[in-house]
Design a protein around this motif. Structure first.
Motif, short mmCIF file in Angstrom:
data_model
loop_
_atom_site.label_atom_id
_atom_site.label_comp_id
_atom_site.label_asym_id
_atom_site.label_seq_id
_atom_site.Cartn_x
_atom_site.Cartn_y
_atom_site.Cartn_z
N TRP A 89 8.11 1.51 11.16
CA TRP A 89 6.77 2.10 11.09
C TRP A 89 6.81 3.59 10.79
N LYS A 90 5.90 4.00 9.95
CA LYS A 90 5.68 5.41 9.63
C LYS A 90 4.20 5.68 9.89
N LEU A 91 3.93 6.70 10.70
CA LEU A 91 2.57 7.05 11.09
C LEU A 91 2.30 8.48 10.68
N LYS A 92 1.19 8.69 10.00
CA LYS A 92 0.84 10.03 9.54
C LYS A 92 -0.61 10.32 9.89
N PHE A 93 -0.82 11.38 10.69
CA PHE A 93 -2.14 11.87 10.99
C PHE A 93 -2.40 13.08 10.09
N ASN A 94 -3.53 13.10 9.44
CA ASN A 94 -3.88 14.20 8.54
C ASN A 94 -4.95 15.09 9.15
N ASN A 95 -4.94 16.36 8.76
CA ASN A 95 -5.93 17.33 9.26
C ASN A 95 -7.35 16.96 8.92
N ASP A 96 -7.55 16.17 7.87
CA ASP A 96 -8.90 15.81 7.46
C ASP A 96 -9.47 14.64 8.27
N GLY A 97 -8.74 14.19 9.29
CA GLY A 97 -9.23 13.12 10.16
C GLY A 97 -8.90 11.72 9.66
N THR A 98 -7.97 11.60 8.73
CA THR A 98 -7.52 10.29 8.27
C THR A 98 -6.11 10.03 8.76
N TYR A 99 -5.74 8.75 8.80
CA TYR A 99 -4.39 8.38 9.20
C TYR A 99 -3.89 7.22 8.34
N THR A 100 -2.58 7.04 8.33
CA THR A 100 -1.94 5.93 7.62
C THR A 100 -0.79 5.42 8.49
N ILE A 101 -0.72 4.10 8.63
CA ILE A 101 0.41 3.45 9.30
C ILE A 101 0.97 2.43 8.31
N ARG A 102 2.28 2.47 8.09
CA ARG A 102 2.89 1.48 7.22
C ARG A 102 4.19 1.01 7.85
N GLY A 103 4.57 -0.22 7.50
CA GLY A 103 5.82 -0.76 8.01
C GLY A 103 5.72 -2.25 8.23
N ASP A 104 6.85 -2.86 8.60
CA ASP A 104 6.91 -4.31 8.85
C ASP A 104 6.04 -4.68 10.04
N GLY A 105 5.21 -5.70 9.87
CA GLY A 105 4.35 -6.17 10.94
C GLY A 105 3.02 -5.45 11.01
N VAL A 106 2.81 -4.46 10.14
CA VAL A 106 1.51 -3.77 10.07
C VAL A 106 0.71 -4.52 9.02
N ASP A 107 -0.41 -5.12 9.43
CA ASP A 107 -1.19 -5.95 8.53
C ASP A 107 -2.59 -5.39 8.38
N PRO A 108 -3.03 -4.99 7.24
CA PRO A 108 -2.24 -4.85 6.01
C PRO A 108 -1.42 -3.57 6.06
N SER A 109 -0.37 -3.55 5.28
CA SER A 109 0.45 -2.34 5.22
C SER A 109 0.24 -1.71 3.84
N PRO A 110 -0.20 -0.51 3.74
CA PRO A 110 -0.48 0.42 4.82
C PRO A 110 -1.87 0.18 5.42
N LEU A 111 -1.96 0.49 6.69
CA LEU A 111 -3.22 0.45 7.41
C LEU A 111 -3.76 1.87 7.40
N GLN A 112 -5.00 2.03 6.94
CA GLN A 112 -5.58 3.37 6.83
C GLN A 112 -6.92 3.42 7.53
N GLY A 113 -7.29 4.61 7.93
CA GLY A 113 -8.58 4.79 8.56
C GLY A 113 -8.80 6.23 8.97
N GLU A 114 -9.72 6.40 9.90
CA GLU A 114 -10.05 7.73 10.40
C GLU A 114 -9.66 7.84 11.86
N TRP A 115 -9.38 9.05 12.30
CA TRP A 115 -9.00 9.28 13.69
C TRP A 115 -9.72 10.52 14.21
#
Length: 152
Positions: A71-97
């Motif tokens: 898994w790779k998790l990235k939080f961005n300053n603009d309030g978005t995030y991305t999670i990618r990796g095995d078992g993440v459905d769908p990969s990449p999983l994106q959204g807001e935080w």
């Protein structure tokens, strides 16, 4: 003797000036939680449930393996995030935080309506991020509270 006094005075001034100059330690400011969270990409390395490391167990599941070590998790300053990796459905999983609970938790909103989860921050340093979240098994309908650990 007078020359000696002047020399002594000059030497005293020269040695005292560095001691009374600005102290760099006073300018050190701890990074904000936002700075710590968004400084770079986080890599998963472990999942704990009830204090036990279940990383290998989940990764070896024949039906639906979840390997947090990919898994790779990235939080961005603009309030978005991305999670990618095995078992993440769908990969990449994106959204807001966004932070909640006085920056002690994070609300993650996915792409689809109602896809929202709040995760507690158990630890946040420049090199480690431990998130307490609920892991749901859609097949059995059960949920387990677990801690997902990331490092940078």
């Amino acid at each position: 003797m007078r020359r000696f006094k002047h020399l002594f005075f000059l030497l005293l001034v020269i040695t005292l000036v560095p001691m009374t100059s600005c102290d760099d330690d006073d300018d050190d400011v701890e990074p904000s939680r936002m700075d710590l969270l968004t400084a770079g990409e986080w890599s998963g390395f472990a999942i704990f449930v009830n204090g036990a490391d279940v990383t290998d167990f989940l990764a070896s599941d024949e039906d639906e393996p979840i390997d947090v070590r990919t898994w790779k998790l990235k939080f961005n300053n603009d309030g978005t995030y991305t999670i990618r990796g095995d078992g993440v459905d769908p990969s990449p999983l994106q959204g807001e935080w966004e932070f909640t609970n006085n920056e002690q938790a994070i609300i993650l909103e996915g792409d689809s309506p109602g896809d929202t989860q709040t995760v507690e921050i158990n630890k946040l340093t420049s090199s480690e991020l431990f998130l307490n979240m609920t892991l749901e098994d859609e097949d059995s309908g059960t949920s387990i509270d677990g801690e997902i650990r990331f490092r940078r």
